[in-house]
Every structure is written in C-alpha cells, then in structure tokens.
Scaffold this motif. Structure first.
Motif, PDB file in Angstrom:
ATOM      1  N   LEU A 125       0.852  -1.187   0.000  1.00 17.56           N
ATOM      2  CA  LEU A 125       0.000   0.000   0.000  1.00 17.56           C
ATOM      3  C   LEU A 125       0.886   1.234   0.000  1.00 17.56           C
ATOM      4  N   ASN A 126       0.782   2.048  -1.010  1.00 19.88           N
ATOM      5  CA  ASN A 126       1.551   3.300  -1.103  1.00 19.88           C
ATOM      6  C   ASN A 126       3.054   3.092  -0.872  1.00 19.88           C
ATOM      7  N   GLY A 127       3.581   2.028  -1.420  1.00 25.84           N
ATOM      8  CA  GLY A 127       5.013   1.766  -1.300  1.00 25.84           C
ATOM      9  C   GLY A 127       5.435   1.144   0.028  1.00 25.84           C
ATOM     10  N   GLN A 128       4.480   0.782   0.873  1.00 28.21           N
ATOM     11  CA  GLN A 128       4.761   0.163   2.172  1.00 28.21           C
ATOM     12  C   GLN A 128       4.092  -1.206   2.224  1.00 28.21           C
ATOM     13  N   TRP A 129       4.549  -2.036   3.156  1.00 26.34           N
ATOM     14  CA  TRP A 129       3.935  -3.342   3.333  1.00 26.34           C
ATOM     15  C   TRP A 129       3.023  -3.304   4.543  1.00 26.34           C
ATOM     16  N   ILE A 130       1.772  -3.683   4.327  1.00 27.41           N
ATOM     17  CA  ILE A 130       0.797  -3.800   5.400  1.00 27.41           C
ATOM     18  C   ILE A 130       0.807  -5.272   5.801  1.00 27.41           C
ATOM     19  N   MET A 131       1.038  -5.543   7.089  1.00 26.64           N
ATOM     20  CA  MET A 131       1.198  -6.929   7.534  1.00 26.64           C
ATOM     21  C   MET A 131       0.421  -7.219   8.802  1.00 26.64           C
ATOM     22  N   MET A 132      -0.028  -8.481   8.896  1.00 25.89           N
ATOM     23  CA  MET A 132      -0.670  -9.004  10.089  1.00 25.89           C
ATOM     24  C   MET A 132      -0.010 -10.335  10.428  1.00 25.89           C
ATOM     25  N   ASP A 133       0.393 -10.494  11.680  1.00 32.83           N
ATOM     26  CA  ASP A 133       0.952 -11.759  12.146  1.00 32.83           C
ATOM     27  C   ASP A 133      -0.187 -12.787  12.150  1.00 32.83           C
ATOM     28  N   ILE A 134      -0.026 -13.859  11.426  1.00 32.50           N
ATOM     29  CA  ILE A 134      -1.067 -14.880  11.304  1.00 32.50           C
ATOM     30  C   ILE A 134      -1.391 -15.511  12.647  1.00 32.50           C
ATOM     31  N   ASP A 135      -0.399 -15.709  13.491  1.00 35.49           N
ATOM     32  CA  ASP A 135      -0.603 -16.426  14.751  1.00 35.49           C
ATOM     33  C   ASP A 135      -1.319 -15.607  15.815  1.00 35.49           C
ATOM     34  N   ASP A 136      -0.975 -14.344  15.965  1.00 30.74           N
ATOM     35  CA  ASP A 136      -1.536 -13.581  17.090  1.00 30.74           C
ATOM     36  C   ASP A 136      -2.230 -12.288  16.688  1.00 30.74           C
ATOM     37  N   GLY A 137      -2.277 -11.982  15.392  1.00 37.34           N
ATOM     38  CA  GLY A 137      -2.996 -10.811  14.931  1.00 37.34           C
ATOM     39  C   GLY A 137      -2.278  -9.490  15.104  1.00 37.34           C
ATOM     40  N   TYR A 138      -1.027  -9.514  15.556  1.00 35.31           N
ATOM     41  CA  TYR A 138      -0.303  -8.246  15.677  1.00 35.31           C
ATOM     42  C   TYR A 138      -0.201  -7.600  14.302  1.00 35.31           C
ATOM     43  N   ILE A 139      -0.329  -6.285  14.265  1.00 33.53           N
ATOM     44  CA  ILE A 139      -0.300  -5.512  13.028  1.00 33.53           C
ATOM     45  C   ILE A 139       0.993  -4.708  12.971  1.00 33.53           C
ATOM     46  N   ILE A 192       9.858  -6.540   7.711  1.00 32.94           N
ATOM     47  CA  ILE A 192       9.188  -6.782   8.993  1.00 32.94           C
ATOM     48  C   ILE A 192       9.682  -5.875  10.109  1.00 32.94           C
ATOM     49  N   GLN A 193      10.616  -5.005   9.812  1.00 33.12           N
ATOM     50  CA  GLN A 193      11.141  -4.109  10.844  1.00 33.12           C
ATOM     51  C   GLN A 193      10.129  -3.022  11.167  1.00 33.12           C
ATOM     52  N   GLY A 194      10.056  -2.676  12.440  1.00 36.78           N
ATOM     53  CA  GLY A 194       9.179  -1.595  12.852  1.00 36.78           C
ATOM     54  C   GLY A 194       8.411  -1.933  14.105  1.00 36.78           C
ATOM     55  N   THR A 195       7.318  -1.214  14.303  1.00 38.00           N
ATOM     56  CA  THR A 195       6.496  -1.338  15.498  1.00 38.00           C
ATOM     57  C   THR A 195       5.265  -2.183  15.196  1.00 38.00           C
ATOM     58  N   TRP A 196       5.122  -3.269  15.937  1.00 42.10           N
ATOM     59  CA  TRP A 196       3.987  -4.171  15.822  1.00 42.10           C
ATOM     60  C   TRP A 196       3.119  -3.983  17.058  1.00 42.10           C
ATOM     61  N   MET A 197       1.807  -4.029  16.874  1.00 38.66           N
ATOM     62  CA  MET A 197       0.906  -3.889  18.020  1.00 38.66           C
ATOM     63  C   MET A 197      -0.302  -4.795  17.854  1.00 38.66           C
ATOM     64  N   PRO A 198      -0.979  -5.096  18.981  1.00 39.30           N
ATOM     65  CA  PRO A 198      -2.146  -5.975  18.901  1.00 39.30           C
ATOM     66  C   PRO A 198      -3.220  -5.420  17.973  1.00 39.30           C
ATOM     67  N   TYR A 199      -3.972  -6.309  17.385  1.00 43.06           N
ATOM     68  CA  TYR A 199      -5.039  -5.974  16.450  1.00 43.06           C
ATOM     69  C   TYR A 199      -5.944  -4.873  16.993  1.00 43.06           C
ATOM     70  N   GLU A 200      -6.430  -5.049  18.215  1.00 43.28           N
ATOM     71  CA  GLU A 200      -7.391  -4.100  18.787  1.00 43.28           C
ATOM     72  C   GLU A 200      -6.789  -2.706  18.942  1.00 43.28           C
ATOM     73  N   VAL A 201      -5.529  -2.646  19.344  1.00 46.02           N
ATOM     74  CA  VAL A 201      -4.859  -1.357  19.517  1.00 46.02           C
ATOM     75  C   VAL A 201      -4.633  -0.695  18.160  1.00 46.02           C
ATOM     76  N   ALA A 202      -4.213  -1.489  17.174  1.00 44.24           N
ATOM     77  CA  ALA A 202      -4.005  -0.946  15.827  1.00 44.24           C
ATOM     78  C   ALA A 202      -5.313  -0.415  15.247  1.00 44.24           C
ATOM     79  N   LEU A 203      -6.413  -1.112  15.496  1.00 41.09           N
ATOM     80  CA  LEU A 203      -7.709  -0.644  15.007  1.00 41.09           C
ATOM     81  C   LEU A 203      -8.086   0.675  15.673  1.00 41.09           C
ATOM     82  N   ARG A 204      -7.869   0.787  16.963  1.00 43.03           N
ATOM     83  CA  ARG A 204      -8.185   2.038  17.669  1.00 43.03           C
ATOM     84  C   ARG A 204      -7.357   3.210  17.131  1.00 43.03           C
ATOM     85  N   LEU A 205      -6.077   2.957  16.919  1.00 44.01           N
ATOM     86  CA  LEU A 205      -5.224   4.015  16.364  1.00 44.01           C
ATOM     87  C   LEU A 205      -5.647   4.370  14.936  1.00 44.01           C
TER      88      LEU A 205
END
Length: 143
Positions: A53-67, A107-120
């Motif tokens: 997306l816009n030259g960046q990779w949007i990712m979700m951890d399959i196991d725990d949903g971290y974004i 994969i470098q950067g800040t990963w956060m739980p699904y619910e927190v990423a949705l709120r942000l």
C-alpha cells in the motif's frame, strides 16, 4: 495513567470466519502469505498476511494478529520519527508493542495488537480507510 486509545470500545471480530486473525476479502488488494525469519521472535520467524500500500507493506501476524503499525503509519505519508513520538506520547502502549529491529527490512518496525491498531487507525487513518479493509473488515469504513 490510562490512555484514551485503550478506552474505546470495539466490537469483537466476527467469529464465524474461522480463525480470529485472517484477512478480509477486498476487491482492491491481493493479500498473500509470507514467512520471515527473525531472531527477534521466539518462533524464529513471523508468519504474515501481507499486501503493498503506497510503497509500504501492510502486515498481520497470522498467529496472534499483531499488526505492523509502521506500514500503516508510513502509508499515510508520516515519517518514522513521528511514529516514535506518537508511541512515546502513549505510555500505556509500551507494554503492548513489539519492536522488530534488524533482519529482513519488510518486517522491521512497530507491531501492536489488532485491537490497539484498530483504535489508532480510527484516529489517524481516515485517508486510507478503504485500503485497510483486508485487516479490519468493513469496520474500516467506520474509521
């Protein structure tokens, strides 16, 4: 001290779709699976759903949903320094986030739980809300 980001109420993701964390269908994005080796994770790798997306990779951890929040943040046109300021201004986020440094650049950067990423995302990602449907489903339209 309580963060306003953590006080929003969210509907739970639909449970009829099988596993809790999996991408939603989107006619505009081709979501693929990947698996990236890293020493920063006890599993030795991070299994992901991903799409560009816009030259960046949007990712979700399959196991725990971290974004991978860094991907969303940079897809909005924000700088890496801005994400650090935003995270640092929300001390309640510190115990929830994972920072991946070194290894595969994607994969470098800040990963956060699904619910927190949705709120942000609800607070800052209005311009790309339709592009976040693979992560958050139709609730992305409500951002």
């Amino acid at each position: 001290m309580s963060s306003a980001l953590l006080q929003d109420s969210l509907p739970p993701p639909p449970s009829t779709l099988g596993p809790r964390f999996r991408p939603y269908a989107s006619p505009n994005h081709q979501v693929t699976k990947g698996r990236y080796i890293t020493s920063n994770d006890p599993r030795g790798y991070i299994p992901v759903y991903e799409y560009p997306l816009n030259g960046q990779w949007i990712m979700m951890d399959i196991d725990d949903g971290y974004i991978l929040w860094t991907g969303i943040w940079k897809a909005l046109g924000n700088s890496k320094a801005d994400i650090v300021k935003m995270i640092d201004s929300q001390p309640d986020l510190a115990p929830l986030i994972r920072r991946v440094r070194g290894g595969y650049l994607k994969i470098q950067g800040t990963w956060m739980p699904y619910e927190v990423a949705l709120r942000l995302a609800r607070r800052v990602a209005w311009p790309i809300r339709d592009d976040l449907i693979p992560l958050f489903g139709q609730v992305a339209h409500l951002l």
